[in-house]
Design an enzyme around this catalytic site. Structure first.
Site, PDB file in Angstrom:
ATOM      1  N   THR A 132      -6.821   6.606   7.592  1.00  9.51           N
ATOM      2  CA  THR A 132      -7.299   6.807   6.217  1.00  9.51           C
ATOM      3  C   THR A 132      -7.263   5.504   5.409  1.00  9.51           C
ATOM      4  O   THR A 132      -7.525   5.514   4.217  1.00  9.51           O
ATOM      5  CB  THR A 132      -6.472   7.873   5.480  1.00  9.51           C
ATOM      6  OG1 THR A 132      -5.130   7.408   5.334  1.00  9.51           O
ATOM      7  CG2 THR A 132      -6.491   9.199   6.231  1.00  9.51           C
ATOM      8  N   HIS A 169       0.830  -1.203   0.000  1.00  8.77           N
ATOM      9  CA  HIS A 169       0.000   0.000   0.000  1.00  8.77           C
ATOM     10  C   HIS A 169       0.864   1.253   0.000  1.00  8.77           C
ATOM     11  O   HIS A 169       0.479   2.294  -0.507  1.00  8.77           O
ATOM     12  CB  HIS A 169      -0.895   0.049   1.248  1.00  8.77           C
ATOM     13  CG  HIS A 169      -1.841  -1.093   1.343  1.00  8.77           C
ATOM     14  ND1 HIS A 169      -2.779  -1.349   0.371  1.00  8.77           N
ATOM     15  CD2 HIS A 169      -1.996  -2.061   2.283  1.00  8.77           C
ATOM     16  CE1 HIS A 169      -3.472  -2.430   0.715  1.00  8.77           C
ATOM     17  NE2 HIS A 169      -3.012  -2.877   1.855  1.00  8.77           N
ATOM     18  N   HIS A 193       2.826  10.602   6.714  1.00  9.41           N
ATOM     19  CA  HIS A 193       2.073  10.418   7.961  1.00  9.41           C
ATOM     20  C   HIS A 193       2.993   9.879   9.045  1.00  9.41           C
ATOM     21  O   HIS A 193       3.419   8.722   8.975  1.00  9.41           O
ATOM     22  CB  HIS A 193       0.897   9.464   7.739  1.00  9.41           C
ATOM     23  CG  HIS A 193      -0.244  10.076   6.994  1.00  9.41           C
ATOM     24  ND1 HIS A 193      -1.223   9.343   6.392  1.00  9.41           N
ATOM     25  CD2 HIS A 193      -0.549  11.378   6.785  1.00  9.41           C
ATOM     26  CE1 HIS A 193      -2.089  10.175   5.823  1.00  9.41           C
ATOM     27  NE2 HIS A 193      -1.696  11.410   6.030  1.00  9.41           N
ATOM     28  N   HIS A 212       1.655   8.822   1.151  1.00  7.55           N
ATOM     29  CA  HIS A 212       0.529   8.753   0.206  1.00  7.55           C
ATOM     30  C   HIS A 212       0.801   9.690  -0.971  1.00  7.55           C
ATOM     31  O   HIS A 212       1.246  10.819  -0.778  1.00  7.55           O
ATOM     32  CB  HIS A 212      -0.777   9.174   0.884  1.00  7.55           C
ATOM     33  CG  HIS A 212      -1.159   8.336   2.057  1.00  7.55           C
ATOM     34  ND1 HIS A 212      -1.979   7.239   1.946  1.00  7.55           N
ATOM     35  CD2 HIS A 212      -0.821   8.413   3.362  1.00  7.55           C
ATOM     36  CE1 HIS A 212      -2.141   6.685   3.135  1.00  7.55           C
ATOM     37  NE2 HIS A 212      -1.444   7.378   4.024  1.00  7.55           N
TER      38      HIS A 212
HETATM   39 ZN   LIG Z   1      -1.493   7.280   6.073  1.00  4.27          ZN
END
Ligand SMILES: [Zn+2]
Ligand SMILES: [Zn+2]
Lengths: 259, 259
Positions: B209, B88, B134, B117
């Site tokens: 998120t 991810h 993050h 991200h």
């Molecule tokens: Zn994140």
């Protein structure tokens, strides 16, 4: 005072959106309750955004998707444009473009307008680019559309796109305004993407990527991506339009995870 | 032949996802039927992604949202990291970070990991940036999380981010792999964003998120955005992780159009 400010903003947005709705359909955008996940509930005319089976954009997988024999392109006098900031995007159009067209499946699709999305709406192997230009064509008989999508990436060398340059200079910064008679070299974009060869684009059958999401669009997404400078994109184009990219949609009939 | 290829891919993805599901919850990603609009249906554990009232990310409106008195930051020895490509994102972590923390509301939140991200998940006045880091902290007593979000924009001057540089060099290109003991200057990011002053971040109460989208997160999103070069982002970081940005969510209790 803060509540009053919020109230004023709400009221003025409602006024704007109801005026807009009467003429064009309900207000939509790319955030929260008026964002892509809710488009189909905003207006009965937007139903296809929720129930369509051939919705756009999509993610291309280069191990499955191949470029097809692509349209014949005839673009002339596509230079002097009206540039409008319509609140969703910057759109370039001109009544003089009626003789410019692309041809495929023995049909001429005539050029209507070009507009932009940041970041790109189509993705390639799950990767987005920084900007996508949509060149919209229409068959005057059937009203079916053909859209040529061109993806741009921010070039580390800082190369300015000549096509984008006059847009940066002349595009209205505020919604609802337009600039007239600006020279833009639209044909140059087609020359660049056609350098990829006769199969210069992925073809698929899809939809408009904004409400009402009608599924009457043949998509041609150029395999060759073009450079844009960080100055043009980061400090200009995306500031004018903000995030206006619909999430990628599932493909009709296919269940490959990741689409 | 083409159908066979597709079938093989489907089967192998199903195998991968069921192995993954047993341990961590159902497979999810950012596309089609396994994308953000479907997360809540993929696994009963992901319910909050659909019914939550304080979901992240959000769009900040700088005429309504103000930066709050921000956490005290104590980051030491946050240098030698394990870099994992988990499919991810790229995630940096280390067991040695147990003494680094941020403090607000009289509580210490200890540093756990930092990940990325593209494009940014939070937006400011509807505009996205190119990357969001993050920094995830946790209160060991309540397990509540605090996440510091830092947005990066591609800098026309081509300035490399020193923090990102070793990630480009050492991050595994393929999913499921990790690199160990890489030197990264994490504290430098906090020095840069704190240059904005004591109120260096927007605060709000939100969620993870990614699934399971738990709503136990205090968000601090830095008001100062940092530069990254196009080479670092376009040709490296976003190629490793692809599009992995959840759409902005509606705010709890607020109905301001555009949120
Ligand atoms: Zn994140
Ligand atoms: Zn479009």
């Amino acid at each position: 005072m803060k509540s009053f400010l919020i109230l004023t903003i709400v009221l003025s947005l409602i006024l704007v959106s109801s005026n807009f709705a009467a003429e064009h359909g309900a207000y939509f955008d790319y955030e929260g309750y008026t964002g892509p996940g809710y488009w189909s509930q905003l207006d009965v005319k937007y139903r296809m955004c929720g129930v369509g089976q051939k919705q756009s954009p999509i993610n291309f997988h280069t191990n499955i998707d191949y470029a097809s024999v692509s349209p014949y392109v005839y673009m002339q006098n596509v230079n002097y444009v009206r540039m409008e900031n319509n609140g969703h995007t910057i759109e370039l159009s001109s009544p003089q473009w009626q003789n410019s067209f692309i041809n495929f499946d023995s049909t001429n699709y005539y050029f209507k307008q070009v507009h932009f999305h940041t970041p790109s709406e189509h993705r390639i192997n799950g990767i987005h680019m920084d900007l996508e230009a949509h060149f919209v064509f229409e068959d005057p008989n059937t009203k079916r559309k053909a859209v040529v999508g061109v993806l741009y990436y921010i070039d580390p060398l800082g190369t300015n796109s000549n096509f984008i340059d006059p847009i940066i200079t002349w595009a209205p910064r505020t919604k609802g305004n337009a600039t007239y008679n600006v020279f833009v070299d639209i044909a140059s974009v087609f020359s660049l993407v056609r350098e990829a060869g006769p199969n210069w684009a992925y073809r698929y059958s899809g939809s408009l990527t904004t409400p009402p999401c009608h599924e009457s669009v043949t998509w041609w997404v150029a395999t060759k991506q073009l450079p844009i400078s960080a100055t043009q994109l980061v400090f200009n184009l995306r500031v004018y339009m903000g995030f206006n990219s619909r999430p990628t949609q599932s493909r009709n009939g296919r269940t490959v995870p990741g689409y």
